[in-house]
Scaffold this motif. Structure first.
Motif, PDB file in Angstrom:
ATOM      1  N   CYS A  56       0.828  -1.211   0.000  1.00  0.00           N
ATOM      2  CA  CYS A  56       0.000   0.000   0.000  1.00  0.00           C
ATOM      3  C   CYS A  56       0.860   1.256   0.000  1.00  0.00           C
ATOM      4  O   CYS A  56       0.505   2.263  -0.619  1.00  0.00           O
ATOM      5  N   SER A  84      -1.849  -3.240  -5.631  1.00  0.00           N
ATOM      6  CA  SER A  84      -2.740  -2.170  -6.080  1.00  0.00           C
ATOM      7  C   SER A  84      -2.090  -1.359  -7.201  1.00  0.00           C
ATOM      8  O   SER A  84      -2.598  -0.306  -7.576  1.00  0.00           O
ATOM      9  N   SER A 267      -8.022  -5.712  -6.133  1.00  0.00           N
ATOM     10  CA  SER A 267      -6.940  -4.750  -5.896  1.00  0.00           C
ATOM     11  C   SER A 267      -7.459  -3.436  -5.324  1.00  0.00           C
ATOM     12  O   SER A 267      -6.677  -2.614  -4.846  1.00  0.00           O
ATOM     13  N   LEU A 268      -8.771  -3.225  -5.354  1.00  0.00           N
ATOM     14  CA  LEU A 268      -9.357  -1.995  -4.828  1.00  0.00           C
ATOM     15  C   LEU A 268      -9.798  -2.122  -3.382  1.00  0.00           C
ATOM     16  O   LEU A 268     -10.299  -1.159  -2.796  1.00  0.00           O
ATOM     17  N   SER A 275      -5.552   4.453  -4.655  1.00  0.00           N
ATOM     18  CA  SER A 275      -6.520   3.394  -4.941  1.00  0.00           C
ATOM     19  C   SER A 275      -7.945   3.834  -4.640  1.00  0.00           C
ATOM     20  O   SER A 275      -8.906   3.297  -5.204  1.00  0.00           O
TER      21      SER A 275
END
Length: 291
Positions: A56, A84, A267-268, A275
């Motif tokens: 992240c 992400s 990935s969200l 993101s």
């Protein structure tokens, strides 16, 4: 010389999908216009050389840092199931598994990691003169924005950070539900057939875009398992499918005539920062298609 931007209020009433898109474009243009004069990161300035150990944090740094400033990202960012970051972007950077030996070989000034970094790893790096900063899991958009700003400060990229914050805020502004619109009941069916808790960023974004958690209403919490039978017995208005287990592809789901079934990119789910833009836009698009 900085440019000047002017805005005017436009009486468009309650925007539909096209109006939302136009508002988003206008908001992003104005955000960029406001931020542009601040983008004075000098090529001659000294920026800390960074290793990131968290996917992240990777997603923020690839937006803010120069390629030669970001020495390595987490190996998780090369895994489509955990990243992400678009695969092509992640491929531009070295990766590390996070061992002290790997990190020291890159000779960074700064290591950014999650709060789950083993204490022994942190101590070893700091004892050898490497600054270490850790970040917890943001549960709200505001908390995520605060983390983004802190990452930008540590990287010496405050101006770029504020420009990215402006983009995020513009996206949130045009994807929010209207106060007079009833919330749609929804289930986010994650990989492994689990559901998110209410104190998670993705749940906050769902509420922001006009959804009410059906799983929470059933008394379920973070990472609780949701069976196909439970979905069929208590179908929501919207079923967001982010996994590919057999139950999540079962033909019986197509018999739920009052339920809108939509895919949601895993990935969200897990990261904030940039993101949030794609997550909020996707959720708003699903909401609009279901109303």
């Amino acid at each position: 010389m900085g440019s000047k931007c002017t805005t005017a209020r436009i009486g468009i009433g309650r925007p539909g999908k096209l109006a939302r898109a136009l508002l988003a474009a206008a908001s992003l243009a104005l955000a960029g216009c406001a931020a542009a004069p601040e983008r004075d990161d000098s090529a001659e300035a000294e920026f800390p050389r960074i290793v990131s150990l968290n996917p992240c944090i990777d997603a923020v740094l690839v937006e803010l840092a120069a390629p030669d400033q970001l020495l390595a990202i987490s190996h998780y960012s090369r895994d489509p199931a955990a990243s992400s970051i678009p695969a092509g972007v992640a491929a531009r950077y070295r990766t590390t598994g996070g061992t002290v030996e790997e990190v020291l070989a890159l000779d960074p000034d700064l290591v950014l990691a999650s709060s789950f970094l083993p204490p022994a790893t942190r101590t070893a790096l700091e004892d050898l003169g490497v600054e270490v900063a850790t970040f917890g899991i943001a549960a709200t958009p505001d908390a995520s924005i605060a983390q983004l700003r802190e990452i930008a400060r540590l990287a010496g990229r405050e101006a770029s950070g504020e420009a990215l914050v402006a983009e995020i805020k513009a996206a949130l502004a045009v994807t929010g539900a209207y106060p007079d619109e009833p919330a749609l009941s929804a289930v986010l069916w994650q990989p492994g057939q689990i559901v998110p808790g209410e104190a998670t960023l993705v749940s906050a974004l769902m509420r922001h875009t006009g959804f009410a958690s059906q799983s929470a209403a059933l008394g379920m919490g973070q990472a609780d398992y949701l069976s196909l039978e439970q979905v069929l017995a208590n179908p929501p208005d919207v079923l967001l499918v982010a996994g590919d287990a057999p139950a999540q592809r079962h033909p019986a789901l197509q018999q739920l005539h009052g339920t809108r079934i939509a895919s949601f990119d895993p990935s969200l789910i897990y990261c904030g920062g940039p993101s949030m833009i794609r997550a909020a836009e996707r959720l708003a698009a699903i909401r609009d298609s279901a109303t």
